[in-house]
Design a protein around this motif. Structure first.
Motif, PDB file in Angstrom:
ATOM      1  N   ASP A  25      27.335  39.952  31.321  1.00 30.68           N
ATOM      2  CA  ASP A  25      27.602  40.314  29.927  1.00 30.68           C
ATOM      3  C   ASP A  25      28.986  40.911  29.718  1.00 30.68           C
ATOM      4  O   ASP A  25      29.521  40.868  28.608  1.00 30.68           O
ATOM      5  N   ARG A  26      29.603  41.481  30.758  1.00 33.18           N
ATOM      6  CA  ARG A  26      30.916  42.102  30.577  1.00 33.18           C
ATOM      7  C   ARG A  26      32.064  41.096  30.746  1.00 33.18           C
ATOM      8  O   ARG A  26      33.237  41.436  30.578  1.00 33.18           O
ATOM      9  N   LEU A  27      31.738  39.845  31.048  1.00 29.61           N
ATOM     10  CA  LEU A  27      32.783  38.844  31.224  1.00 29.61           C
ATOM     11  C   LEU A  27      33.494  38.552  29.905  1.00 29.61           C
ATOM     12  O   LEU A  27      32.858  38.436  28.860  1.00 29.61           O
ATOM     13  N   PRO A  28      34.825  38.401  29.938  1.00 33.20           N
ATOM     14  CA  PRO A  28      35.537  37.936  28.745  1.00 33.20           C
ATOM     15  C   PRO A  28      35.317  36.429  28.599  1.00 33.20           C
ATOM     16  O   PRO A  28      34.901  35.761  29.545  1.00 33.20           O
ATOM     17  N   TRP A  29      35.574  35.914  27.405  1.00 27.48           N
ATOM     18  CA  TRP A  29      35.455  34.463  27.225  1.00 27.48           C
ATOM     19  C   TRP A  29      36.545  33.772  28.033  1.00 27.48           C
ATOM     20  O   TRP A  29      37.713  34.149  27.979  1.00 27.48           O
ATOM     21  N   ALA A  30      36.154  32.761  28.815  1.00 24.75           N
ATOM     22  CA  ALA A  30      37.101  32.078  29.689  1.00 24.75           C
ATOM     23  C   ALA A  30      36.851  30.576  29.658  1.00 24.75           C
ATOM     24  O   ALA A  30      35.849  30.107  29.105  1.00 24.75           O
ATOM     25  N   GLU A 233      21.430  33.725  46.311  1.00 21.81           N
ATOM     26  CA  GLU A 233      22.039  32.597  45.612  1.00 21.81           C
ATOM     27  C   GLU A 233      22.602  33.043  44.265  1.00 21.81           C
ATOM     28  O   GLU A 233      23.692  32.627  43.860  1.00 21.81           O
ATOM     29  N   GLY A 234      21.852  33.895  43.557  1.00 23.82           N
ATOM     30  CA  GLY A 234      22.323  34.409  42.276  1.00 23.82           C
ATOM     31  C   GLY A 234      23.594  35.223  42.434  1.00 23.82           C
ATOM     32  O   GLY A 234      24.536  35.108  41.644  1.00 23.82           O
ATOM     33  N   GLU A 235      23.634  36.066  43.486  1.00 18.54           N
ATOM     34  CA  GLU A 235      24.822  36.874  43.759  1.00 18.54           C
ATOM     35  C   GLU A 235      26.027  35.986  44.066  1.00 18.54           C
ATOM     36  O   GLU A 235      27.146  36.241  43.601  1.00 18.54           O
ATOM     37  N   ARG A 236      25.802  34.928  44.832  1.00 18.09           N
ATOM     38  CA  ARG A 236      26.903  34.016  45.181  1.00 18.09           C
ATOM     39  C   ARG A 236      27.469  33.333  43.931  1.00 18.09           C
ATOM     40  O   ARG A 236      28.686  33.211  43.764  1.00 18.09           O
ATOM     41  N   ILE A 237      26.578  32.909  43.021  1.00 13.56           N
ATOM     42  CA  ILE A 237      27.016  32.239  41.792  1.00 13.56           C
ATOM     43  C   ILE A 237      27.818  33.188  40.916  1.00 13.56           C
ATOM     44  O   ILE A 237      28.870  32.832  40.375  1.00 13.56           O
ATOM     45  N   VAL A 238      27.346  34.438  40.778  1.00 10.01           N
ATOM     46  CA  VAL A 238      28.048  35.401  39.929  1.00 10.01           C
ATOM     47  C   VAL A 238      29.419  35.726  40.509  1.00 10.01           C
ATOM     48  O   VAL A 238      30.419  35.809  39.769  1.00 10.01           O
ATOM     49  N   LYS A 239      29.506  35.910  41.820  1.00 14.45           N
ATOM     50  CA  LYS A 239      30.808  36.175  42.444  1.00 14.45           C
ATOM     51  C   LYS A 239      31.766  35.012  42.215  1.00 14.45           C
ATOM     52  O   LYS A 239      32.962  35.212  41.972  1.00 14.45           O
ATOM     53  N   GLU A 240      31.246  33.796  42.295  1.00 13.23           N
ATOM     54  CA  GLU A 240      32.073  32.611  42.075  1.00 13.23           C
ATOM     55  C   GLU A 240      32.564  32.559  40.626  1.00 13.23           C
ATOM     56  O   GLU A 240      33.719  32.229  40.359  1.00 13.23           O
ATOM     57  N   ILE A 241      31.668  32.900  39.677  1.00 18.98           N
ATOM     58  CA  ILE A 241      32.064  32.937  38.256  1.00 18.98           C
ATOM     59  C   ILE A 241      33.137  33.997  38.044  1.00 18.98           C
ATOM     60  O   ILE A 241      34.148  33.761  37.374  1.00 18.98           O
ATOM     61  N   GLU A 242      32.927  35.184  38.602  1.00 19.75           N
ATOM     62  CA  GLU A 242      33.892  36.275  38.438  1.00 19.75           C
ATOM     63  C   GLU A 242      35.255  35.891  39.013  1.00 19.75           C
ATOM     64  O   GLU A 242      36.296  36.158  38.401  1.00 19.75           O
ATOM     65  N   ASP A 249      42.131  33.841  33.805  1.00 24.68           N
ATOM     66  CA  ASP A 249      42.672  34.775  32.810  1.00 24.68           C
ATOM     67  C   ASP A 249      43.677  35.766  33.396  1.00 24.68           C
ATOM     68  O   ASP A 249      44.174  36.643  32.673  1.00 24.68           O
ATOM     69  N   HIS A 250      43.935  35.669  34.726  1.00 15.77           N
ATOM     70  CA  HIS A 250      44.906  36.550  35.384  1.00 15.77           C
ATOM     71  C   HIS A 250      44.593  38.027  35.114  1.00 15.77           C
ATOM     72  O   HIS A 250      45.426  38.793  34.621  1.00 15.77           O
ATOM     73  N   LEU A 251      43.375  38.420  35.443  1.00  7.68           N
ATOM     74  CA  LEU A 251      42.958  39.804  35.242  1.00  7.68           C
ATOM     75  C   LEU A 251      42.061  40.243  36.388  1.00  7.68           C
ATOM     76  O   LEU A 251      41.653  39.444  37.229  1.00  7.68           O
ATOM     77  N   GLU A 252      41.763  41.536  36.396  1.00  9.84           N
ATOM     78  CA  GLU A 252      40.842  42.088  37.386  1.00  9.84           C
ATOM     79  C   GLU A 252      39.669  42.712  36.639  1.00  9.84           C
ATOM     80  O   GLU A 252      39.848  43.602  35.810  1.00  9.84           O
TER      81      GLU A 252
END
Length: 490
Positions: A25-30, A233-242, A249-252
């Motif tokens: 939910d905290r992800l910016p639109w990308a 598997e869920g953790e791996r997908i989220v890390k990949e998305i992040e 977006d060149h951000l942290e």
């Protein structure tokens, strides 16, 4: 980050404390989110294409030589069969979506749709055509359950309302394309009429295969994975998305401190789901039933027979141009009004769009005897510019106001029941009204359907005022706590 503790108790398979929902939910639109929109949202374009093609090809399908010799009642029957298939498909595939995952089912249901629409192109008699419409509808109904649940679980809370409404509104991109497509395909000077209508259905299959290719890259919902014992598997997908979002977006991304503890299960009993819908959330159940019944009758009754009305009573030879204008207004309405569901709020926007569009439809019904093809289309464009966003919000509401474990089946249930009330009865009623009005040469007889649709829409808007849920900007887990949650988020 997540931690898991396995348990030997049945049906519980373990416990996990995770921050995956907060991180999503905290992800910016990308750009990554556009993959979700394109891969999942395009199915509504296919649905719009299907429905519009059938409506605009009504004259050709009635032709005994080049078509299938259908009557106006048969056209209405085909629409009702398509919707009946969608209702049953939603229920059947909806419970499978909650059990086996979003991705497996949104791939499977698209394949069912492809099989149905390809077979429709080879119809040689009314019975074959009706069966193929049922199969196609089954796939589309399953898509509604699988896709809406996946979209809402992958899109950040801040954008969920406008994106969900825009994606559902993309139905009208397909409707507009289908309307324009049928103009040359129903012109005997351009293409043989016995081939044109079959090619129109074949095009839907071509687009479907393109969507299938894109969907290969859409991940499973991490929310579904950690609840069903696949947290790694869920953790791996989220890390990949992040990682993807940070690179694009060149951000942290900032860390989060919200977590939720879940008692993991492979399956959720149907009795638990039924208890959730009818005992834990009875007000939300009434709300969703009202919203779905209103929008289903309004749309299916009006749109399934719109082309037939234009050609039968208003001497329109090419209905495609009129339907394209009508469809364009629907899509623009979803795009323009969608952001207000996040900014102004769900309750005022849902209530307002339902009540205003219902009132305008009632006025159109009272004026029906004085309307031309152009003015009827203008009325329709005005009504559905407003109704489009409200109708899309019905799917948004069912998707976000019930617990995650029941999400797909809840969407399926409300879609099936609401659509059975409005989507099956609507085309059957309007097909009969058109036949009767044709006999008497009195178009005002169709107004009965308009008034019923208006009443259902206004009634649903009033229900939303009293029972609506203020879900804007909130995490799905805050709107409806998961059934397997051990404790509140901290």
């Amino acid at each position: 980050m997540s931690t898991a503790e396995k348990s030997s108790k049945s049906p519980e398979i373990g416990r996990i404390t995770t921050d995956i929902p907060a991180r999503m939910d905290r992800l910016p639109w990308a750009r990554w989110h556009w993959l979700i929109v394109i891969g999942l949202g395009t199915v509504w374009i296919l649905d719009g294409l299907e429905v519009t093609i059938v409506g605009n090809l009504s004259d050709v399908l009635k032709d005994g030589d080049n078509g299938l010799g259908l009557s106006s009642s048969d056209i209405g029957m085909a629409g009702a069969i398509y919707v009946a298939g969608a209702c049953l498909g939603a229920l059947f595939f909806g419970q499978l979506t909650d059990r086996f995952g979003r991705k497996k089912l949104f791939m499977l249901t698209l394949l069912v749709y492809l099989a149905g629409t390809v077979l429709t192109a080879f119809s040689m008699n009314p019975l074959w055509y009706f069966v193929c419409r049922f199969i196609t509808g089954t796939g589309i109904g399953g898509e509604y359950a699988a896709i809406n649940s996946a979209i809402d679980e992958l899109i950040p809370a801040k954008y969920r309302g406008r994106i969900d409404i825009a994606i559902n509104g993309s139905f009208w991109v397909g409707a507009m394309g289908g309307a324009l497509l049928t103009i040359p395909l129903t012109d005997p000077t351009v293409i043989d009429q016995g081939i044109g209508w079959r090619f129109a259905f074949g095009l839907g299959a071509i687009l479907g295969f393109a969507v299938l290719w894109v969907r290969r890259h859409v991940p499973e919902s991490p929310r579904w994975l950690f609840i069903h014992g696949r947290e790694e598997e869920g953790e791996r997908i989220v890390k990949e998305i992040e990682r993807t979002v940070e690179e694009e977006d060149h951000l942290e991304l900032e860390p989060v401190d919200e977590t939720i503890t879940i008692r993991q299960r492979k399956t959720i009993p149907f009795t638990t789901i039924a208890h959730t819908v009818f005992a834990l959330y009875p007000r939300r159940t009434i709300l969703c039933l009202a919203l779905f019944a209103g929008q289903a009758f309004l749309y299916n009754a009006f749109f399934f027979t719109y082309g037939d009305t234009l050609s039968t009573f208003l001497d329109v030879k090419q209905t495609g141009w009129y339907v394209a204008v009508f469809a364009f207004s629907n899509f623009v309405g979803a795009l323009v009004l969608g952001p207000f569901f996040d900014k102004v709020g769900r309750v005022p926007m849902i209530a307002g769009t339902y009540i205003v569009s219902g009132a305008l439809l009632a006025i159109a019904g009272m004026s029906l005897g004085h309307l031309t093809a152009t003015t009827l289309t203008i009325f329709g464009a005005a009504v559905f510019f407003i109704a489009s966003a409200g109708a899309s919000a019905a799917y948004l509401t069912a998707s976000e106001v019930f617990p995650m474990e029941t999400r797909a089946l809840c969407i399926a249930f409300f879609y099936a029941v609401g659509t059975a009330v409005g989507g099956i009865a609507g085309p059957l009623l309007f097909g009969r009204l058109i036949d009767d009005a044709t006999e008497s040469k009195d178009i005002t007889q169709i107004a009965i359907g308009y008034f019923i649709g208006a009443g259902l829409m206004i009634g649903a808007g009033v229900v939303a005022i009293f029972l609506g849920v203020k879900a804007e900007g909130q995490s799905l887990e805050n709107i409806a706590r998961p059934l397997t949650a051990e404790e509140s988020r901290s």
